[in-house]
Motif scaffolding. Structure first.
Motif, mmCIF file in Angstrom:
data_model
loop_
_atom_site.group_PDB
_atom_site.id
_atom_site.type_symbol
_atom_site.label_atom_id
_atom_site.label_comp_id
_atom_site.label_asym_id
_atom_site.label_seq_id
_atom_site.Cartn_x
_atom_site.Cartn_y
_atom_site.Cartn_z
ATOM 1 N N ARG A 180 0.849 -1.307 0.056
ATOM 2 C CA ARG A 180 0.088 -0.047 0.087
ATOM 3 C C ARG A 180 0.933 1.271 0.105
ATOM 4 O O ARG A 180 1.801 1.399 0.833
ATOM 5 C CB ARG A 180 -0.916 -0.088 1.061
ATOM 6 C CG ARG A 180 -1.847 -1.111 1.257
ATOM 7 C CD ARG A 180 -3.069 -0.905 2.175
ATOM 8 N NE ARG A 180 -2.658 -0.836 3.437
ATOM 9 C CZ ARG A 180 -3.454 -0.373 4.626
ATOM 10 N NH1 ARG A 180 -4.744 -0.133 4.355
ATOM 11 N NH2 ARG A 180 -2.941 -0.116 5.807
ATOM 12 N N GLU A 199 -5.102 -5.531 -3.538
ATOM 13 C CA GLU A 199 -3.521 -5.014 -3.368
ATOM 14 C C GLU A 199 -2.866 -4.972 -4.828
ATOM 15 O O GLU A 199 -2.637 -6.005 -5.515
ATOM 16 C CB GLU A 199 -3.021 -6.351 -2.290
ATOM 17 C CG GLU A 199 -3.507 -6.485 -1.052
ATOM 18 C CD GLU A 199 -2.893 -5.168 -0.271
ATOM 19 O OE1 GLU A 199 -1.815 -4.941 0.005
ATOM 20 O OE2 GLU A 199 -3.797 -4.709 0.522
ATOM 21 N N ALA A 203 2.086 1.005 5.563
ATOM 22 C CA ALA A 203 1.990 1.654 4.073
ATOM 23 C C ALA A 203 3.443 2.450 3.866
ATOM 24 O O ALA A 203 3.788 3.103 4.953
ATOM 25 C CB ALA A 203 0.679 2.531 4.049
ATOM 26 N N TYR A 263 -1.521 5.403 8.500
ATOM 27 C CA TYR A 263 -1.111 4.721 7.491
ATOM 28 C C TYR A 263 0.243 4.255 7.532
ATOM 29 O O TYR A 263 0.788 2.997 7.436
ATOM 30 C CB TYR A 263 -1.207 5.033 6.058
ATOM 31 C CG TYR A 263 -2.748 5.011 5.846
ATOM 32 C CD1 TYR A 263 -3.200 3.886 5.435
ATOM 33 C CD2 TYR A 263 -3.607 5.997 5.869
ATOM 34 C CE1 TYR A 263 -4.549 3.618 4.988
ATOM 35 C CE2 TYR A 263 -4.993 5.900 5.592
ATOM 36 C CZ TYR A 263 -5.421 4.739 5.037
ATOM 37 O OH TYR A 263 -6.806 4.639 5.136
ATOM 38 N N PHE A 298 -7.632 3.264 0.925
ATOM 39 C CA PHE A 298 -7.445 2.004 -0.212
ATOM 40 C C PHE A 298 -8.733 1.255 -0.514
ATOM 41 O O PHE A 298 -8.660 0.193 -1.001
ATOM 42 C CB PHE A 298 -6.139 1.230 0.497
ATOM 43 C CG PHE A 298 -4.967 1.894 0.378
ATOM 44 C CD1 PHE A 298 -4.132 1.980 -0.694
ATOM 45 C CD2 PHE A 298 -4.472 2.771 1.640
ATOM 46 C CE1 PHE A 298 -2.779 2.683 -0.426
ATOM 47 C CE2 PHE A 298 -3.424 3.436 1.637
ATOM 48 C CZ PHE A 298 -2.447 3.485 0.628
#
Length: 292
Positions: free
Chosen positions: A7, A290, A35, A30, A285
């Motif tokens: 991510r 993914e 991420a 995040y 997201f």
């Protein structure tokens, strides 16, 4: 190249401090979840009004250099390690508020060629391959020329990056729902007697306030409220954060504003999780597989 996490989030802001005010809790959340969070800042904020009297000697390039140090400290508080200046440090100067002579300086961001500036950002997009990009709306949230230009550059860079091989699946604009802002200011006015600020700002002073139906996404950053407050406090030339748990701050106008720990967005392009009519997303997201 080192393999990046699955991510990847890219934020595009005009000046140091915009990232912490608008997205500090989101960035911290995040980053903590693993991420890859990348911040691109378009200017060094050389035109900012300095709050602490002992630092008011700083102007122009000296202020920009100081604010770069503040930015580095702020992103550390948020757990973010990838932050960049668009085109390199000092490439684009702060344009000042709309209508000032600074807007006409040939090296200011407002006067930048959009395709050239977007080309610098597109290089970052192709390198990082973010699934999500966050920036301002076409009014820059409140009409500042550098914010408007950041929007133009970010949206054009998305187009250029797609031509170069990477399509950004989702683009968001920073928002605050009007009812949330009104309720926060009502609470703030009740708290003012115990705060270091004499007066409250108004809802209209908050960038990105829109009617509630425009908001598609809300990110609960309550667990990262302290990180956001610490990041904002790192921008000491520009922001005074109230001590303790008051969760408010003031800029150089000394007017108190709420420090939002839930941060809000409008999906500008990309798939909405759940489709039309669904409740607000709670993940930037959402709706994406993914990505590689």
């Amino acid at each position: 190249m080192t393999e990046l996490p699955s991510r990847r989030l890219l934020l595009v802001h005009a000046h140091p401090d915009d990232e912490s005010i608008n997205n500090g809790a989101t960035m911290a959340r995040y980053a903590a979840q693993g991420a890859h969070v990348t911040l691109v800042t378009c200017t060094l904020g050389e035109g900012g009004e300095v709050i602490p009297p002992e630092l008011r000697r700083l102007t122009g390039p000296a202020l920009g250099e100081h604010r770069l140090g503040e930015l580095a400290a702020a992103v550390r508080e948020l757990g973010v390690t990838d932050f960049r200046l668009l085109g390199g440090p000092g490439r684009y100067r702060d344009s000042g508020m709309m209508g000032l002579p600074d807007n006409d300086a040939p090296d200011c961001f407002w006067q930048a060629d959009v395709d050239e500036a977007a080309g610098h950002l597109a290089e970052v997009i192709v390198e990082i391959r973010p699934q999500v990009l966050v920036t301002y709306d076409d009014n820059g949230g409140y009409g500042h020329p550098d914010h408007i230009q950041a929007h133009r550059v970010a949206m054009r860079a998305v187009e250029l990056a797609a031509d170069a091989g990477h399509r950004v699946p989702k683009v968001y604009w920073n928002r605050v729902p009007r009812t949330v802002a009104e309720a926060a200011f009502a609470r703030l006015r009740d708290d003012l007697p115990g705060l270091p600020f004499a007066k409250s700002a108004a809802v209209e002073d908050v960038p990105g306030v829109v009617e509630d139906h425009r908001v598609t996404t809300e990110i609960d950053g309550a667990a990262y409220a302290d990180a956001k407050a610490a990041a904002m406090a790192a921008h000491a030339t520009q922001i005074e954060v109230a001590p303790g748990g008051a969760r408010c701050f003031a800029l150089s106008n000394e007017l108190a504003q709420p420090l939002f720990t839930t941060e809000y967005y409008e999906l500008a392009s990309g798939p909405a999780a759940g489709g039309p009519g669904a409740t607000r997303e709670t993940d930037l997201f959402a709706g994406l597989r993914e990505a590689s």
